[in-house]
Design an enzyme around this catalytic site. Sequence first.
Site, PDB file in Angstrom:
ATOM      1  N   CYS A  99      -4.866   0.666 -17.535  1.00  0.00           N
ATOM      2  CA  CYS A  99      -4.341   0.648 -16.165  1.00  0.00           C
ATOM      3  C   CYS A  99      -3.032   1.428 -16.088  1.00  0.00           C
ATOM      4  O   CYS A  99      -2.268   1.268 -15.149  1.00  0.00           O
ATOM      5  CB  CYS A  99      -4.167  -0.786 -15.679  1.00  0.00           C
ATOM      6  SG  CYS A  99      -3.131  -1.784 -16.737  1.00  0.00           S
ATOM      7  N   TYR A 104      -7.902  -7.871 -26.063  1.00  0.00           N
ATOM      8  CA  TYR A 104      -7.438  -8.097 -24.683  1.00  0.00           C
ATOM      9  C   TYR A 104      -8.621  -8.512 -23.806  1.00  0.00           C
ATOM     10  O   TYR A 104      -8.866  -7.908 -22.753  1.00  0.00           O
ATOM     11  CB  TYR A 104      -6.799  -6.830 -24.104  1.00  0.00           C
ATOM     12  CG  TYR A 104      -5.778  -6.173 -24.994  1.00  0.00           C
ATOM     13  CD1 TYR A 104      -4.427  -6.545 -24.910  1.00  0.00           C
ATOM     14  CD2 TYR A 104      -6.137  -5.179 -25.907  1.00  0.00           C
ATOM     15  CE1 TYR A 104      -3.476  -5.936 -25.715  1.00  0.00           C
ATOM     16  CE2 TYR A 104      -5.190  -4.571 -26.717  1.00  0.00           C
ATOM     17  CZ  TYR A 104      -3.875  -4.941 -26.621  1.00  0.00           C
ATOM     18  OH  TYR A 104      -2.939  -4.326 -27.415  1.00  0.00           O
ATOM     19  N   ASP A 141      -8.426  -3.125 -23.709  1.00  0.00           N
ATOM     20  CA  ASP A 141      -8.124  -3.122 -22.269  1.00  0.00           C
ATOM     21  C   ASP A 141      -6.762  -3.767 -22.090  1.00  0.00           C
ATOM     22  O   ASP A 141      -6.648  -4.870 -21.560  1.00  0.00           O
ATOM     23  CB  ASP A 141      -9.228  -3.902 -21.525  1.00  0.00           C
ATOM     24  CG  ASP A 141      -9.030  -3.895 -20.016  1.00  0.00           C
ATOM     25  OD1 ASP A 141      -8.119  -3.193 -19.523  1.00  0.00           O
ATOM     26  OD2 ASP A 141      -9.781  -4.607 -19.327  1.00  0.00           O
ATOM     27  N   GLU A 162      -7.556 -12.688 -27.131  1.00  0.00           N
ATOM     28  CA  GLU A 162      -6.788 -12.701 -25.885  1.00  0.00           C
ATOM     29  C   GLU A 162      -5.604 -13.638 -26.074  1.00  0.00           C
ATOM     30  O   GLU A 162      -5.730 -14.670 -26.723  1.00  0.00           O
ATOM     31  CB  GLU A 162      -7.739 -13.170 -24.766  1.00  0.00           C
ATOM     32  CG  GLU A 162      -7.107 -13.812 -23.562  1.00  0.00           C
ATOM     33  CD  GLU A 162      -6.252 -12.854 -22.754  1.00  0.00           C
ATOM     34  OE1 GLU A 162      -6.659 -11.706 -22.529  1.00  0.00           O
ATOM     35  OE2 GLU A 162      -5.144 -13.275 -22.361  1.00  0.00           O
ATOM     36  N   CYS A 200       0.865  -1.201   0.000  1.00  0.00           N
ATOM     37  CA  CYS A 200       0.000   0.000   0.000  1.00  0.00           C
ATOM     38  C   CYS A 200       0.893   1.240   0.000  1.00  0.00           C
ATOM     39  O   CYS A 200       1.139   1.837   1.048  1.00  0.00           O
ATOM     40  CB  CYS A 200      -0.892   0.022   1.228  1.00  0.00           C
ATOM     41  SG  CYS A 200      -1.968  -1.389   1.361  1.00  0.00           S
ATOM     42  N   GLN A 234     -10.241  -9.225 -12.848  1.00  0.00           N
ATOM     43  CA  GLN A 234     -10.092  -7.999 -12.065  1.00  0.00           C
ATOM     44  C   GLN A 234     -10.131  -8.310 -10.566  1.00  0.00           C
ATOM     45  O   GLN A 234     -10.925  -9.137 -10.127  1.00  0.00           O
ATOM     46  CB  GLN A 234     -11.211  -7.012 -12.416  1.00  0.00           C
ATOM     47  CG  GLN A 234     -11.094  -6.411 -13.812  1.00  0.00           C
ATOM     48  CD  GLN A 234      -9.988  -5.364 -13.918  1.00  0.00           C
ATOM     49  OE1 GLN A 234      -9.290  -5.054 -12.955  1.00  0.00           O
ATOM     50  NE2 GLN A 234      -9.821  -4.819 -15.115  1.00  0.00           N
TER      51      GLN A 234
HETATM   52  N1  SAH Z   1     -10.715  -7.130 -20.297  1.00  0.00           N
HETATM   53  C1  SAH Z   1     -10.309  -8.186 -19.419  1.00  0.00           C
HETATM   54  C2  SAH Z   1      -8.805  -8.405 -19.341  1.00  0.00           C
HETATM   55  C3  SAH Z   1      -7.931  -7.200 -19.178  1.00  0.00           C
HETATM   56  S1  SAH Z   1      -6.274  -7.473 -18.664  1.00  0.00           S
HETATM   57  C4  SAH Z   1     -10.879  -7.983 -18.025  1.00  0.00           C
HETATM   58  O1  SAH Z   1     -11.298  -6.891 -17.680  1.00  0.00           O
HETATM   59  O2  SAH Z   1     -10.951  -8.947 -17.276  1.00  0.00           O
HETATM   60  C5  SAH Z   1      -5.393  -7.532 -20.150  1.00  0.00           C
HETATM   61  C6  SAH Z   1      -5.452  -8.858 -20.845  1.00  0.00           C
HETATM   62  O3  SAH Z   1      -4.694  -8.750 -22.056  1.00  0.00           O
HETATM   63  C7  SAH Z   1      -4.870 -10.031 -20.087  1.00  0.00           C
HETATM   64  O4  SAH Z   1      -5.827 -11.051 -20.052  1.00  0.00           O
HETATM   65  C8  SAH Z   1      -3.649 -10.439 -20.921  1.00  0.00           C
HETATM   66  O5  SAH Z   1      -3.426 -11.831 -20.912  1.00  0.00           O
HETATM   67  C9  SAH Z   1      -4.030  -9.970 -22.291  1.00  0.00           C
HETATM   68  N2  SAH Z   1      -2.962  -9.672 -23.270  1.00  0.00           N
HETATM   69  C10 SAH Z   1      -1.716  -9.215 -23.026  1.00  0.00           C
HETATM   70  N3  SAH Z   1      -1.081  -8.953 -24.168  1.00  0.00           N
HETATM   71  C11 SAH Z   1      -1.942  -9.232 -25.194  1.00  0.00           C
HETATM   72  C12 SAH Z   1      -1.885  -9.133 -26.621  1.00  0.00           C
HETATM   73  N4  SAH Z   1      -0.790  -8.702 -27.225  1.00  0.00           N
HETATM   74  N5  SAH Z   1      -2.976  -9.483 -27.330  1.00  0.00           N
HETATM   75  C13 SAH Z   1      -4.111  -9.909 -26.710  1.00  0.00           C
HETATM   76  N6  SAH Z   1      -4.212 -10.027 -25.367  1.00  0.00           N
HETATM   77  C14 SAH Z   1      -3.149  -9.689 -24.604  1.00  0.00           C
END
Ligand code: SAH
Length: 457
Positions: free
Chosen positions: A413, A317, A386, A338, A86, A288
């Site tokens: 993020c 993603y 994302d 993904e 934290c 998340q």
């Molecule tokens: N939208 C989802 C995941 C977001 S986290 C949610 O909210 O739960 C980002 C995700 O991107 C992860 O699952 C990771 O494995 C994936 N990722 C990372 N690099 C990537 C790429 N080059 N192409 C596709 N997915 C990717």
Amino acid sequence: MKKTLSVQKNEEIEVVFEDLTHDGAGVAKVDGYPLFVKNGLPGEKARIKVIKANKNYGIGRLLELYERSPYRVDIPKEDAPKYGGCQLAHIRYDGQLMYKENQVRQALARIGKIEGARIHPMIGMDNPWHYRNKAQVPVGEKNGKLVAGFFKPRTHEILDADESVIQLPAVNEAVQVVKEICRELGIPAYDEEHHSGVLRHIMVRYGRKTGELMVVLITRTVELPHRKKLVDLVVSRLPQVKSIVHNINPKRTNVILGEKTKVLWGNEVIYDKIGDIKFAISAPSFYQVNPVQTKVLYEKALEYAELTGSETVIDAYCGIGTISLFLAQKARKVFGVEIVPEAIEDAKRNAALNGITNVEFEAGTAETVIPKWYEAGNKADVLVVDPPRKGCDEALLKTILEMKPQKVVYVSCNPATLARDLRFLETGGYRTVEVQPVDMFPHTTHVEVVTKLLFGM
Ligand code: SAH
């Protein structure tokens, strides 16, 4: 001519902090030369010791506070282990929100050169404690005893912690129970320095809506000593456990999970719910960590997508399909991509679990799969990204500029890479219209933002 610095190493000086860095350190300036000091807060006057004086910036250590910020919170020394990870716990929560929102504004202005977007106040939590549904606790040994907690900042030393103020009580309890069992059975801890020993991490995941627990034991070795006894004890002492998983990570790395995962007991997944949708979550999949704010974030993404039921949507993603399935309820068709194959398996399972049929998922990178879809004639009206902290791959951004979906919803993020990517998209004809920061990670420096872009406005 060599310029002399305004401050010298080991010098003790008086400063006033003006700002905070993105990792939460105080910033003070001496004749324009910035000094970064952990634990300093804006407005505070302090005596510090310069411990490093580089060419362009210095690092200081806080010695004494002369004037306190009204936002400062004191954490008793004996409570420090509970606050592991934290970095902002010394700042009152409203101050944290202000700081994070400001970070978003600054990144968008300075890096993104974004003008005219509506940047909304950050949405915080009513109760910003005990929110995490997941723990990943490093394991080590101290004086012959197994310890597990968190890394002392900037060291490889593991501090033992009995609980964490940001983890859900069920997660704290599970970590503690598993740790005790490993101690009783004498399971050797991993030794990072010599790359020897066995148990590297204890990971716990918890479905807040379902009460289901997953325990993951991550070892360096293929063998997990006392495996059977360990499983029996975990099952008997944690009645909510639905899945016990062994993950093997033989590498010298700070990446937590290795490639091999075996189910030791129970299911391969646990279930959870966000809103009305049920999700299966396996050990290697992203999910998340803040269930309360996840709902806020996804609802905002859905609002920004402004779906009417006729749209084709791409969720790059997509992880286990969380956002995809949220959007599918309001769209004609959703395509999700993904990189983690297990997550795509979960996504497919999740679609079936909820009877959602207008979705398709493919494993691969967003930057290769989406151009392929585009060439095959699959064009999105709305595209959601994302990405992880490093932001979107440029190949994907270029495809977006060719495909020109009317709307892009960017969930990020990391404000710095968000700002960089928004600039790229703006240069290609998009305009950032709405920006909503959501505090997914109270008391830590992590910042989450959802953004809406429109083409050709
Ligand atoms: N939208 C989802 C995941 C977001 S986290 C949610 O909210 O739960 C980002 C995700 O991107 C992860 O699952 C990771 O494995 C994936 N990722 C990372 N690099 C990537 C790429 N080059 N192409 C596709 N997915 C990717």
